[in-house]
Design an enzyme around this catalytic site. Structure first.
Site, mmCIF file in Angstrom:
data_model
loop_
_atom_site.group_PDB
_atom_site.id
_atom_site.type_symbol
_atom_site.label_atom_id
_atom_site.label_comp_id
_atom_site.label_asym_id
_atom_site.label_seq_id
_atom_site.Cartn_x
_atom_site.Cartn_y
_atom_site.Cartn_z
ATOM 1 N N LYS A 11 0.816 -1.221 0.000
ATOM 2 C CA LYS A 11 0.000 0.000 0.000
ATOM 3 C C LYS A 11 0.858 1.284 0.000
ATOM 4 C CE LYS A 11 -4.013 -2.163 2.226
ATOM 5 N NZ LYS A 11 -5.067 -2.001 3.248
ATOM 6 N N TYR A 51 -12.550 -2.184 -3.888
ATOM 7 C CA TYR A 51 -13.088 -2.278 -2.526
ATOM 8 C C TYR A 51 -14.623 -2.159 -2.495
ATOM 9 C CZ TYR A 51 -8.470 -2.216 -0.288
ATOM 10 O OH TYR A 51 -7.216 -2.541 0.152
ATOM 11 N N PHE A 59 -15.690 3.690 6.701
ATOM 12 C CA PHE A 59 -14.327 4.064 6.333
ATOM 13 C C PHE A 59 -14.079 4.031 4.824
ATOM 14 C CE2 PHE A 59 -14.319 -0.494 7.500
ATOM 15 C CZ PHE A 59 -13.812 -1.071 6.342
ATOM 16 N N ARG A 87 -1.922 -14.347 4.876
ATOM 17 C CA ARG A 87 -2.613 -13.652 5.973
ATOM 18 C C ARG A 87 -1.828 -13.794 7.281
ATOM 19 N NH1 ARG A 87 -7.276 -11.615 4.602
ATOM 20 N NH2 ARG A 87 -8.304 -11.680 6.606
ATOM 21 N N ARG A 104 2.418 -6.275 9.412
ATOM 22 C CA ARG A 104 1.659 -5.146 9.965
ATOM 23 C C ARG A 104 2.150 -4.752 11.347
ATOM 24 N NH1 ARG A 104 -3.907 -7.502 7.468
ATOM 25 N NH2 ARG A 104 -4.065 -6.172 5.626
ATOM 26 N N ASN A 114 -2.122 0.286 6.634
ATOM 27 C CA ASN A 114 -1.632 -0.963 7.230
ATOM 28 C C ASN A 114 -0.732 -1.755 6.283
ATOM 29 O OD1 ASN A 114 -3.628 -1.892 5.544
ATOM 30 N ND2 ASN A 114 -4.674 -3.154 7.070
ATOM 31 N N HIS A 117 -2.331 -5.469 1.664
ATOM 32 C CA HIS A 117 -3.631 -6.138 1.544
ATOM 33 C C HIS A 117 -3.369 -7.559 1.072
ATOM 34 C CE1 HIS A 117 -7.704 -7.160 0.185
ATOM 35 N NE2 HIS A 117 -7.105 -7.657 -0.879
ATOM 36 N N GLU A 128 -10.025 -11.022 -7.353
ATOM 37 C CA GLU A 128 -9.113 -9.871 -7.221
ATOM 38 C C GLU A 128 -7.972 -9.958 -8.234
ATOM 39 O OE1 GLU A 128 -9.903 -9.068 -2.441
ATOM 40 O OE2 GLU A 128 -7.908 -9.644 -3.108
#
Ligand code: CMP
Length: 140
Positions: A11, A51, A59, A87, A104, A114, A117, A128
């Site tokens: 990100k 998203y 948010f 993850r 993270r 963060n 993704h 995705e």
């Protein structure tokens, strides 16, 4: 365990702080292979489409603004149990809850900024990946 593919995004908070290489190294040292990768800057429409599932969340607008605030690195990671493994490597969404040694916990600035993704299921990963890459961009 099956060989899977998952979508990863490094990100804007991480690209801004020159953390791309350090983050990629976490994936590779944990056995995930990068089979596609590109650095891009998303438009508002790109971020809103990616998203879309979060459209009703409070948010959402901030998330779209953040994800379009600078370059990101899109990746497809491949390996045994890749969705769950990624993850685990990333840690919890909220860095305050992320296990030590995770990306993270070590790098994220906040729940929004963060750093990474990762897809949350094999089914979402396929969607995705198709949203972000053409078939000829995946080189296994
Ligand atoms: P990500 O895995 O990219 O999926 C949706 C993102 O929304 C999430 O990571 C967070 O960065 C961001 N986000 C911002 N605020 C929240 C929140 N309160 N709860 C969950 N996700 C949030």
């Amino acid at each position: 365990m099956a060989t899977e593919r998952t979508l990863s995004i490094i990100k804007p908070d991480a690209t801004r702080r020159n953390l791309t290489g350090k983050i990629i190294s976490r994936f590779e040292t944990n056995g995930l292979r990068i089979v596609a990768q590109k650095r891009v800057k998303w438009s508002k429409a790109d971020a809103e489409a990616f998203y879309a599932v979060h459209r009703e969340r409070p948010f959402f607008n901030d998330l779209v603004a953040f994800m379009t605030s600078g370059p990101i690195v899109l990746q497809v990671l491949e390996g045994e149990d890749a969705v769950a493994k990624n993850r685990e490597i990333m840690g919890a969404t909220n860095p305050k809850e992320a296990a030590s040694g995770t990306i993270r916990a070590d790098f994220a600035e906040s729940i929004e900024a963060n750093s990474v993704h990762g897809s949350d299921s094999v089914e979402n990963a396929a969607n995705e990946i198709a949203q972000c890459f053409g078939k000829d961009e995946l080189v296994g």
